[in-house]
Scaffold this motif. Structure first.
Motif, PDB file in Angstrom:
ATOM      1  N   LEU A 160       0.821  -1.207   0.000  1.00 32.94           N
ATOM      2  CA  LEU A 160       0.000   0.000   0.000  1.00 32.94           C
ATOM      3  C   LEU A 160       0.857   1.261   0.000  1.00 32.94           C
ATOM      4  O   LEU A 160       0.543   2.242  -0.677  1.00 32.94           O
ATOM      5  N   PHE A 161       1.949   1.225   0.759  1.00 35.04           N
ATOM      6  CA  PHE A 161       2.853   2.371   0.783  1.00 35.04           C
ATOM      7  C   PHE A 161       3.446   2.607  -0.598  1.00 35.04           C
ATOM      8  O   PHE A 161       3.513   3.741  -1.081  1.00 35.04           O
ATOM      9  N   ARG A 162       3.858   1.517  -1.267  1.00 34.23           N
ATOM     10  CA  ARG A 162       4.448   1.638  -2.592  1.00 34.23           C
ATOM     11  C   ARG A 162       3.438   2.207  -3.592  1.00 34.23           C
ATOM     12  O   ARG A 162       3.757   3.113  -4.363  1.00 34.23           O
ATOM     13  N   LEU A 163       2.227   1.697  -3.563  1.00 34.31           N
ATOM     14  CA  LEU A 163       1.213   2.173  -4.502  1.00 34.31           C
ATOM     15  C   LEU A 163       0.905   3.645  -4.278  1.00 34.31           C
ATOM     16  O   LEU A 163       0.724   4.413  -5.230  1.00 34.31           O
ATOM     17  N   ALA A 164       0.840   4.063  -3.010  1.00 40.02           N
ATOM     18  CA  ALA A 164       0.498   5.451  -2.711  1.00 40.02           C
ATOM     19  C   ALA A 164       1.605   6.404  -3.115  1.00 40.02           C
ATOM     20  O   ALA A 164       1.358   7.434  -3.755  1.00 40.02           O
ATOM     21  N   THR A 165       2.845   6.068  -2.776  1.00 41.46           N
ATOM     22  CA  THR A 165       3.933   7.004  -3.016  1.00 41.46           C
ATOM     23  C   THR A 165       4.427   6.993  -4.452  1.00 41.46           C
ATOM     24  O   THR A 165       5.086   7.941  -4.885  1.00 41.46           O
ATOM     25  N   ARG A 166       4.116   5.954  -5.211  1.00 40.51           N
ATOM     26  CA  ARG A 166       4.533   5.935  -6.607  1.00 40.51           C
ATOM     27  C   ARG A 166       3.515   6.581  -7.536  1.00 40.51           C
ATOM     28  O   ARG A 166       3.768   6.729  -8.725  1.00 40.51           O
ATOM     29  N   SER A 167       2.370   6.959  -7.002  1.00 36.87           N
ATOM     30  CA  SER A 167       1.370   7.627  -7.816  1.00 36.87           C
ATOM     31  C   SER A 167       1.773   9.075  -8.035  1.00 36.87           C
ATOM     32  O   SER A 167       1.780   9.884  -7.098  1.00 36.87           O
ATOM     33  N   LEU A 168       2.133   9.437  -9.261  1.00 34.22           N
ATOM     34  CA  LEU A 168       2.539  10.809  -9.547  1.00 34.22           C
ATOM     35  C   LEU A 168       1.418  11.789  -9.256  1.00 34.22           C
ATOM     36  O   LEU A 168       1.661  12.932  -8.864  1.00 34.22           O
ATOM     37  N   ALA A 169       0.170  11.352  -9.432  1.00 36.00           N
ATOM     38  CA  ALA A 169      -0.967  12.241  -9.223  1.00 36.00           C
ATOM     39  C   ALA A 169      -1.123  12.634  -7.758  1.00 36.00           C
ATOM     40  O   ALA A 169      -1.662  13.699  -7.450  1.00 36.00           O
ATOM     41  N   HIS A 170      -0.646  11.775  -6.843  1.00 34.84           N
ATOM     42  CA  HIS A 170      -0.856  12.020  -5.419  1.00 34.84           C
ATOM     43  C   HIS A 170       0.399  12.470  -4.680  1.00 34.84           C
ATOM     44  O   HIS A 170       0.365  12.680  -3.472  1.00 34.84           O
ATOM     45  N   ARG A 171       1.503  12.634  -5.393  1.00 35.49           N
ATOM     46  CA  ARG A 171       2.766  12.901  -4.714  1.00 35.49           C
ATOM     47  C   ARG A 171       2.771  14.224  -3.949  1.00 35.49           C
ATOM     48  O   ARG A 171       3.363  14.321  -2.873  1.00 35.49           O
ATOM     49  N   THR A 172       2.139  15.256  -4.491  1.00 36.54           N
ATOM     50  CA  THR A 172       2.210  16.551  -3.821  1.00 36.54           C
ATOM     51  C   THR A 172       1.570  16.503  -2.437  1.00 36.54           C
ATOM     52  O   THR A 172       2.036  17.166  -1.511  1.00 36.54           O
TER      53      THR A 172
END
Length: 278
Positions: A156-168
């Motif tokens: 879950l951490f990987r999916l969240a932090t690798r999403s360019l749309a959600h990085r900010t």
């Protein structure tokens, strides 16, 4: 030799360190004459206002990286690598907190730094610095992450932090971490962003001005940059402009930039804390 299970309260740090292994960090540092900043801090204290050095560095990062979109960016993917250049600067700042009785590193993301006044940045930093991570809703995702089995939490951490749309919102576009409250002159850190700034202590040192040796408050400012995203020449420009912004700091610099007065209310709105934790 004896062993024990990895502390659940530090799993977010474990996952974060796993994720940043793909980065190609290069390290720079410089010394900053903080005389202007210290004068501004002293004048503010007389008016009952207090500003942390981290808030000045965050504000500087917002103004400078807005002029360097190549550095305010991120890369993802190996077979088909992509670069995302962001239209806003979000600063992840690390926090020394206690969670579950254990001392841990947590983080919050200060939004729209390029449009924020120093007061807005300071209010955001203070809220998360003084808040209880056991109860703050912004830290609920981190607390939930700790309760999950390690394979699930890591995924879950990987999916969240690798999403360019959600990085900010999750990890910001620039990271600032400070050990200046201790006798640490400088250090290098990789915060999961293309640019990570390390803030050392401000200490009186001998400097040369107009050919004369004088004593001035000096701070070591370190920068790690991901060479996959930006090259050394531009990274050096970023560090030089950060140094210039801080060394020429005055009352006008603390204000919202012209044309962005409405940004004060936006910058003071609480946003979700980063799950990256460092």
């Amino acid at each position: 030799m004896s062993g024990s299970r990895f502390p659940a309260e530090r799993r977010h740090t474990l996952y974060h360190c796993d994720e940043i292994r793909a980065a190609a960090p290069v390290y720079l540092d410089t010394e900053v004459d903080m005389s202007g900043v210290e004068r501004h801090r002293a004048a503010a204290r007389q008016e009952g206002r207090r500003y942390s050095v981290v808030s000045y560095v965050l504000q500087a990062a917002g103004r400078v990286l807005a002029r360097h979109p190549e550095a305010n960016a991120a890369v993802r993917g190996r077979l088909r690598p992509r670069i995302a250049r962001y239209d806003t600067v979000s600063g992840k700042v690390t926090l020394d907190k206690t969670l579950g009785g254990r001392r841990v590193v947590l983080a919050t993301v200060v939004p729209e730094l390029e449009r924020s006044s120093l007061d807005a940045v300071q209010r955001h930093v203070e809220r998360f610095r003084d808040g209880d991570p056991e109860r703050m809703p912004e830290f609920a995702p981190v607390r939930k992450l700790h309760r999950l089995p390690v394979p699930v939490g890591r995924l879950l951490f990987r999916l969240a932090t690798r999403s360019l749309a959600h990085r900010t919102e999750l990890v910001g576009t620039v990271a600032v971490t400070s050990l200046g409250h201790r006798p640490v002159d400088g250090f290098q850190s990789v915060g999961g962003t293309t640019v990570t700034l390390g803030v050392g202590r401000v200490v009186e040192r001998a400097v040369v001005r107009d050919g004369a040796v004088v004593v001035a408050p000096v701070m070591r400012l370190s920068m790690a940059f991901d060479h996959r995203v930006v090259d050394g020449a531009e990274a050096a420009d970023v560090l030089a402009e950060l140094k210039e912004f801080l060394e020429t700091y005055g009352p006008q610099a603390a204000l919202v930039p012209d044309g962005d007065r409405s940004a004060v209310s936006r910058a003071t709105d609480p946003r979700p804390a980063s799950a990256a934790g460092s």
